[in-house]
Enzyme design. Structure first.
Site, PDB file in Angstrom:
ATOM      1  N   HIS A 215      37.993  73.837 100.533  1.00  0.00           N
ATOM      2  CA  HIS A 215      38.780  72.938  99.664  1.00  0.00           C
ATOM      3  C   HIS A 215      39.429  73.668  98.487  1.00  0.00           C
ATOM      4  O   HIS A 215      40.224  73.077  97.759  1.00  0.00           O
ATOM      5  CB  HIS A 215      37.946  71.747  99.187  1.00  0.00           C
ATOM      6  CG  HIS A 215      36.928  72.025  98.136  1.00  0.00           C
ATOM      7  ND1 HIS A 215      37.141  71.742  96.810  1.00  0.00           N
ATOM      8  CD2 HIS A 215      35.679  72.550  98.204  1.00  0.00           C
ATOM      9  CE1 HIS A 215      36.059  72.056  96.110  1.00  0.00           C
ATOM     10  NE2 HIS A 215      35.161  72.552  96.939  1.00  0.00           N
ATOM     11  N   CYS A 341      29.477  69.838  82.131  1.00  0.00           N
ATOM     12  CA  CYS A 341      29.019  69.039  81.005  1.00  0.00           C
ATOM     13  C   CYS A 341      27.615  68.570  81.399  1.00  0.00           C
ATOM     14  O   CYS A 341      27.437  67.960  82.435  1.00  0.00           O
ATOM     15  CB  CYS A 341      29.975  67.869  80.899  1.00  0.00           C
ATOM     16  SG  CYS A 341      29.843  66.887  79.456  1.00  0.00           S
TER      17      CYS A 341
HETATM   18  C1  LIG Z   1      32.774  80.443  92.431  1.00  0.00           C
HETATM   19  C2  LIG Z   1      32.331  79.201  93.096  1.00  0.00           C
HETATM   20  N1  LIG Z   1      31.252  79.232  93.893  1.00  0.00           N
HETATM   21  C3  LIG Z   1      30.827  78.159  94.556  1.00  0.00           C
HETATM   22  C4  LIG Z   1      31.456  76.942  94.432  1.00  0.00           C
HETATM   23  C5  LIG Z   1      30.943  75.747  95.205  1.00  0.00           C
HETATM   24  O1  LIG Z   1      31.768  75.480  96.313  1.00  0.00           O
HETATM   25  P1  LIG Z   1      31.779  74.011  97.001  1.00  0.00           P
HETATM   26  O2  LIG Z   1      32.478  73.111  96.041  1.00  0.00           O
HETATM   27  O3  LIG Z   1      32.524  74.195  98.277  1.00  0.00           O
HETATM   28  O4  LIG Z   1      30.351  73.630  97.234  1.00  0.00           O
HETATM   29  C6  LIG Z   1      32.572  76.836  93.598  1.00  0.00           C
HETATM   30  C7  LIG Z   1      33.239  75.527  93.383  1.00  0.00           C
HETATM   31  O5  LIG Z   1      33.554  75.168  92.272  1.00  0.00           O
HETATM   32  C8  LIG Z   1      33.033  78.001  92.914  1.00  0.00           C
HETATM   33  O6  LIG Z   1      34.093  77.962  92.105  1.00  0.00           O
END
Ligand SMILES: Cc1ncc(COP(=O)(O)O)c(C=O)c1O
Length: 407
Positions: A215, A341
């Site tokens: 996503h 938050c």
């Molecule tokens: C660096 C990083 N790792 C992991 C995630 C988690 O991914 P997901 O939203 O697909 O669980 C995010 C999402 O914000 C992210 O930016």
């Protein structure tokens, strides 16, 4: 209509991914079934896996599809940790400051429940890991280290980490390394095989695992992947039907995999021209902020190759990032503070505090992230709304961090 400048949180699906998703959802068949309907689903799934692999420089068999980035990170970090305990205790987990909560909360859970000892490695003022500190921590007693995990690019401030150098160090000391590349995917080239060979990673040492999420690149929410080297050993999180090399059991989501593959190919095909286009928009945005709010400070690596082009992260002195966010939202512009938050109470950004910044700087953080739908008009709308929002947020100052429920 909202001006959407929070693409690092999630980015709109590509219309082509939506069309492919809808089409693939009409196909009936479990890819593990023997009959021809099942085999047709399997063909679609394996084609999607191949297309995803081609954007990540790995073999299709190394792509373990997961329910998103968080699951991929959990599988890598917990799975490598557990597997590394099989012959002797290896309690140490080396992690830089300023990681995403998917990693922070996972390693802290390992510490609380599994006897892990987490060593937080320092980062510099731009959020870049100290390779010297990593080297020293590995050299201390390499056999006691279960794994190293680090972001490929920081999701808050956009700084790109020297992953290949870190992998070379891990390889030299015989330790596996996982990289969370969720924020880097679609923005910088991710070539798993090339980094493995250039860093001397072999077997279960050096770069062995890399997490991504659909996503963030114009694919659907709820699917991601862990690129897992053939020679890596991980203990699965989920047990069941033994799908995906026994590493991640459960019936696979063929339609989501197809949509993920379409988004992966499109974002990879557009990556270079998009980086150029978004760099120009970002530069315009950064210059516009400096003009309107001269006290604002730009965070993250200031050099073009050292950061993600789509990310601009600021500290606005004397005001709460959350106040700015709400005021901009009222003005029709969606941005982020980048940091979570906690139960409605604004917290300073742990990424900025990890970079050695004051609490004031860390609380006035605002992240603006651009993406494939961003236009110059979006940037102008943000710049037009900023001065009034800043003025009002400055008047409000910092919120009292105690709540009415506090005793
Ligand atoms: C660096 C990083 N790792 C992991 C995630 C988690 O991914 P997901 O939203 O697909 O669980 C995010 C999402 O914000 C992210 O930016």
């Amino acid at each position: 209509m909202t001006v959407y400048l929070d693409h690092a949180a999630t980015t709109p699906l590509f219309p082509e991914a939506i069309a492919a998703y809808a089409q693939a959802m009409t196909v009936v068949g479990n890819p593990s079934s023997i009959h021809s309907a099942g085999q047709e689903a399997k063909r679609l799934l394996e084609e999607a896996r191949e297309r995803i692999a081609s954007t990540l420089g790995c073999d299709p068999i190394e792509v373990v599809l997961t329910g998103g980035g968080t699951e991929a990170v959990n599988l890598a970090v917990k799975g490598l940790y557990w597997a590394r305990q099989s012959d002797r205790p290896r309690p140490r987990v080396l992690v830089p400051l300023g990681e995403h909560h998917a990693t922070i909360d996972t390693v802290e859970w390992l510490e609380r429940t599994e006897g892990a000892v987490v060593e937080w490695l320092p980062v510099d003022e731009h959020g870049r890991i100290s390779l010297e500190a990593l080297d020293a921590a590995l050299a201390e007693d390499p056999a006691s280290v279960a794994l190293v995990s680090l972001l490929w690019a920081n999701n808050e401030v956009g700084t790109i980490q020297p992953v290949a150098d870190a992998a070379a160090l891990a390889a030299r000391y015989g330790v596996p390394l996982h990289t969370d590349a969720v924020a880097a995917y679609g923005h910088v080239p991710l070539d798993f095989g090339a980094v493995r060979s250039s860093s001397g990673s072999v077997g279960n040492a050096g770069l062995v695992a890399l997490s991504v999420s659909a996503h963030k690149i114009g694919g659907p929410v709820g699917i991601g992947a862990l690129v897992l080297s053939r020679s890596a050993s991980v203990t699965p999180l989920i047990h069941g039907g033994g799908q995906q090399r026994q590493v991640r059991s459960g019936t696979q989501d063929v339609a989501a995999a197809v949509a993920f593959a379409v988004a992966a190919e499109l974002s990879e095909a557009h990556r270079e021209p998009e980086a150029e286009r978004l760099t120009a928009l970002r530069e315009h945005l950064v210059a516009g902020v400096a003009e309107r709010v001269p006290s604002a400070r730009l965070n993250g690596d200031p050099t073009p190759g050292g950061r993600i082009a789509a990310n601009a992260h600021f500290s606005f002195p004397g005001c709460e990032g959350d106040s700015l966010l709400f005021l901009l939202d009222v003005a029709g512009v969606a941005v982020s503070t980048g940091s979570a938050c906690q139960a409605g109470i604004p917290e300073p950004s742990h990424v900025l505090t990890g970079m050695g910044r004051s609490e004031e700087d860390s609380r006035g953080a605002l992240r603006v992230t651009l993406g494939h739908t961003t236009t110059e008009a979006d940037v102008e709308a943000f710049l037009a709304a900023l001065p009034a929002a800043f003025e009002q947020a400055s008047r409000a100052g910092f919120a009292d961090r105690t709540t009415s429920f506090a005793s």
